[in-house]
Design a protein around this motif. Structure first.
Motif, PDB file in Angstrom:
ATOM      1  N   LEU A 111       0.656  16.230  22.532  1.00 19.13           N
ATOM      2  CA  LEU A 111       2.081  16.540  22.644  1.00 19.13           C
ATOM      3  C   LEU A 111       2.617  17.201  21.370  1.00 19.13           C
ATOM      4  N   GLY A 112       1.690  17.622  20.506  1.00 19.76           N
ATOM      5  CA  GLY A 112       2.108  18.373  19.315  1.00 19.76           C
ATOM      6  C   GLY A 112       2.368  17.530  18.099  1.00 19.76           C
ATOM      7  N   GLY A 113       2.169  16.225  18.221  1.00 18.45           N
ATOM      8  CA  GLY A 113       2.443  15.334  17.098  1.00 18.45           C
ATOM      9  C   GLY A 113       1.244  15.122  16.203  1.00 18.45           C
ATOM     10  N   ALA A 114       1.416  14.234  15.231  1.00 11.45           N
ATOM     11  CA  ALA A 114       0.318  13.815  14.363  1.00 11.45           C
ATOM     12  C   ALA A 114       0.296  12.293  14.354  1.00 11.45           C
ATOM     13  N   CYS A 115      -0.905  11.744  14.276  1.00 15.99           N
ATOM     14  CA  CYS A 115      -1.084  10.297  14.343  1.00 15.99           C
ATOM     15  C   CYS A 115      -1.695   9.830  13.022  1.00 15.99           C
ATOM     16  N   VAL A 116      -1.200   8.735  12.481  1.00 16.61           N
ATOM     17  CA  VAL A 116      -1.724   8.264  11.191  1.00 16.61           C
ATOM     18  C   VAL A 116      -1.746   6.738  11.169  1.00 16.61           C
ATOM     19  N   GLY A 117      -2.768   6.181  10.469  1.00 15.94           N
ATOM     20  CA  GLY A 117      -2.821   4.736  10.259  1.00 15.94           C
ATOM     21  C   GLY A 117      -1.829   4.321   9.185  1.00 15.94           C
ATOM     22  N   LEU A 118      -1.620   3.016   9.055  1.00 21.02           N
ATOM     23  CA  LEU A 118      -0.599   2.518   8.132  1.00 21.02           C
ATOM     24  C   LEU A 118      -1.208   1.584   7.094  1.00 21.02           C
ATOM     25  N   CYS A 119      -0.502   1.401   5.992  1.00 20.82           N
ATOM     26  CA  CYS A 119      -0.988   0.558   4.893  1.00 20.82           C
ATOM     27  C   CYS A 119      -0.968  -0.913   5.326  1.00 20.82           C
ATOM     28  N   ALA A 120      -2.104  -1.616   5.122  1.00 15.13           N
ATOM     29  CA  ALA A 120      -2.133  -3.035   5.502  1.00 15.13           C
ATOM     30  C   ALA A 120      -3.315  -3.765   4.879  1.00 15.13           C
ATOM     31  N   GLY A 121      -3.839  -3.279   3.739  1.00 13.56           N
ATOM     32  CA  GLY A 121      -5.068  -3.859   3.206  1.00 13.56           C
ATOM     33  C   GLY A 121      -4.913  -4.627   1.920  1.00 13.56           C
ATOM     34  N   VAL A 122      -3.682  -4.953   1.536  1.00  7.85           N
ATOM     35  CA  VAL A 122      -3.483  -5.687   0.278  1.00  7.85           C
ATOM     36  C   VAL A 122      -2.189  -6.488   0.386  1.00  7.85           C
ATOM     37  N   GLU A 123      -2.148  -7.626  -0.299  1.00  7.91           N
ATOM     38  CA  GLU A 123      -0.938  -8.457  -0.284  1.00  7.91           C
ATOM     39  C   GLU A 123       0.199  -7.745  -1.010  1.00  7.91           C
ATOM     40  N   VAL A 124       1.347  -7.650  -0.352  1.00  6.88           N
ATOM     41  CA  VAL A 124       2.510  -6.988  -0.937  1.00  6.88           C
ATOM     42  C   VAL A 124       3.761  -7.793  -0.563  1.00  6.88           C
ATOM     43  N   ALA A 125       4.626  -8.016  -1.526  1.00 10.50           N
ATOM     44  CA  ALA A 125       5.936  -8.642  -1.285  1.00 10.50           C
ATOM     45  C   ALA A 125       5.821  -9.913  -0.443  1.00 10.50           C
ATOM     46  N   THR A 126       4.880 -10.768  -0.813  1.00 12.62           N
ATOM     47  CA  THR A 126       4.601 -11.957   0.003  1.00 12.62           C
ATOM     48  C   THR A 126       5.832 -12.855   0.165  1.00 12.62           C
ATOM     49  N   GLU A 127       6.574 -13.053  -0.928  1.00 11.33           N
ATOM     50  CA  GLU A 127       7.739 -13.952  -0.843  1.00 11.33           C
ATOM     51  C   GLU A 127       8.774 -13.421   0.151  1.00 11.33           C
ATOM     52  N   LYS A 128       9.006 -12.114   0.105  1.00 13.74           N
ATOM     53  CA  LYS A 128       9.975 -11.523   1.054  1.00 13.74           C
ATOM     54  C   LYS A 128       9.478 -11.663   2.492  1.00 13.74           C
ATOM     55  N   VAL A 129       8.175 -11.439   2.669  1.00 14.53           N
ATOM     56  CA  VAL A 129       7.603 -11.514   4.017  1.00 14.53           C
ATOM     57  C   VAL A 129       7.739 -12.930   4.574  1.00 14.53           C
ATOM     58  N   GLU A 130       7.493 -13.918   3.712  1.00 12.96           N
ATOM     59  CA  GLU A 130       7.510 -15.301   4.197  1.00 12.96           C
ATOM     60  C   GLU A 130       8.927 -15.826   4.445  1.00 12.96           C
ATOM     61  N   GLU A 131       9.935 -15.013   4.124  1.00 10.76           N
ATOM     62  CA  GLU A 131      11.292 -15.360   4.565  1.00 10.76           C
ATOM     63  C   GLU A 131      11.460 -15.033   6.053  1.00 10.76           C
TER      64      GLU A 131
END
Length: 419
Positions: free
Chosen positions: A86-106
């Motif tokens: 359909l003319g778009g582009a597809c890309v994977g996303l960042c998810a391989g390292v712990e980031v902002a854990t305290e914010k996430v656990e809220e």
């Protein structure tokens, strides 16, 4: 565009993002650049990582600014061929390292899979340019943690969720085929254009070429000695989710040509007879290289990954013998329905697939890798071990470096048992 201008335009937290990239450099040096006798063709993939949040992100931004959609995905079940068609582009996303854990656990429970917490953390901390450059994301119901997390995540980014069945019978295939049609209808409505059979066929051939190149790489690793390390092969599989598919395929095909020459010359990355290991289990997103690095610095070599970042992504090709839209969508559904993810019950295909990899690669052992709190893979590891033709070491870990030495001790003991 200057890199900082690019990241500022995408709304990244420049200070935290700079610290993240700064930490990546020494790790990459230790895991990859310290290896001896690497293939010359790895130079291209090193250059991609050296500018991991730069050149490709700039390309995707140009695509978006030209009016074509950029779509982020989390999983191998998303039929990316439709997005490209359909003319778009597809890309994977960042998810391989712990980031902002305290914010996430809220927002999320502490005892949740690190991968889910990571993609949430990257968004909350504004550290993933790939996520920010996307017009919208496509999720999928491959585990309870993901499908419930998406209900919260859609407040932060436009998100479409595909419903993935969990049985491999005729009724489930009918549901899956209908789900793919529903996905196509959604994209057509959002983009205001119809899916052309010709464009879909071209997109299928584009992605098939990438899968063929990856499969060729995997077969070359079955030689003894293997012409490329497991670390480099894992990196290539990880970059397959980010890079432009045509350029990636071309570079990988050139690397495979070089590897074939090394095989003919008997040149490998380790002495013949080095213990050979298959890694099986959860996907490993960049920069999750911990277990492979530990295995290969403990006297063994990884000759295959039975994983979504590995053989499960390469898997079957989509048949292009069909010419109609209906026929091509069915071929697409058939290919994706063969994915042997641990979400399926029962799931004997995965154990048969693993046994086949062991036989083809001559592996002496399997290391089953599971992220903590990933129920499908941690539970299924029992059946994997029970039915494996070779000894299995079951590991459960997260993205933290704190358990490295405990893992190393267990891996070394396992390798000693194999010898």
């Amino acid at each position: 565009m200057d890199r900082e201008d690019l990241w500022r335009a995408l709304g990244l937290d420049l200070e935290a993002h700079g610290a993240l990239l700064e930490a990546l450099g020494p790790l990459y040096q230790e895991v990859f650049l310290s290896q001896e006798n690497r293939p010359e063709g790895m130079g291209y993939f090193d250059s991609v990582v050296a500018d991991i949040h730069g050149a490709r992100v700039a390309e995707l931004l140009q695509i978006r600014e030209s009016g074509r959609p950029v779509v982020g995905t989390f999983c191998v079940f998303v039929p990316k061929e439709v997005i490209w068609a359909l003319g778009g582009a597809c890309v994977g996303l960042c998810a391989g390292v712990e980031v902002a854990t305290e914010k996430v656990e809220e927002l999320l429970p502490r005892n949740l899979c690190p991968l889910i917490k990571a993609f949430f953390g990257f968004k909350l901390a504004r550290l993933c340019p790939y996520m920010e450059v996307c017009d919208f994301l496509v999720g999928e119901t491959t585990c309870d943690g993901k499908k419930k997390a998406y209900e919260i995540f859609e407040a932060y980014k436009p998100l479409y969720v595909m419903q993935v069945p969990q049985r491999k019978d005729e009724a489930s295939f009918t549901l899956w085929l209908e789900e793919i049609r529903r996905f196509v209808n959604h994209l057509e409505e959002v983009l205001g254009k119809a899916l052309s059979p010709q464009k879909l066929r071209e997109a299928i051939e584009l992605i098939n070429r990438k899968r063929k190149a990856l499969a060729r790489l995997n077969r070359l690793r079955f030689n003894d000695p293997p012409p490329i390390s497991g670390r480099d092969a894992l990196l290539i599989h990880q970059l397959a989710f980010f890079d432009d598919p045509e350029r990636f395929s071309s570079r990988l095909e050139a690397l495979c040509d070089e590897l074939e020459e090394r095989v003919k010359a008997g040149e490998g990355v380790c002495p013949p007879g080095t213990p050979r290991i298959i890694l099986s289990g959860c996907p490993m997103a960049i920069p999750n290289w911990k277990v492979t690095h530990l295995v290969e610095t403990s006297g063994a070599v990884v000759v295959g990954e039975e994983s979504c970042v590995g053989s499960r992504y390469v898997g079957e090709l989509v048949a292009v013998s069909e010419t109609s839209r209906k026929g091509l969508l069915r071929a697409l559904a058939e290919r994706y329905f063969k994915i042997d993810c641990a979400i399926f019950t029962p799931n004997p295909e995965r154990r048969r697939h693993l046994a086949s990899m062991v036989a083809q690669s001559g592996a002496q052992g399997v290391i089953h890798y599971a992220l903590k709190f990933c129920d499908p893979y941690t539970v299924e590891s029992y059946l994997v071990e029970r039915e494996s033709p070779v000894p299995v070491l079951r590991l459960e870990t997260d993205y933290s470096p704190e358990d490295r030495e405990q893992l190393r001790t267990r891996i070394e003991a396992f390798l000693e048992m194999l010898s």
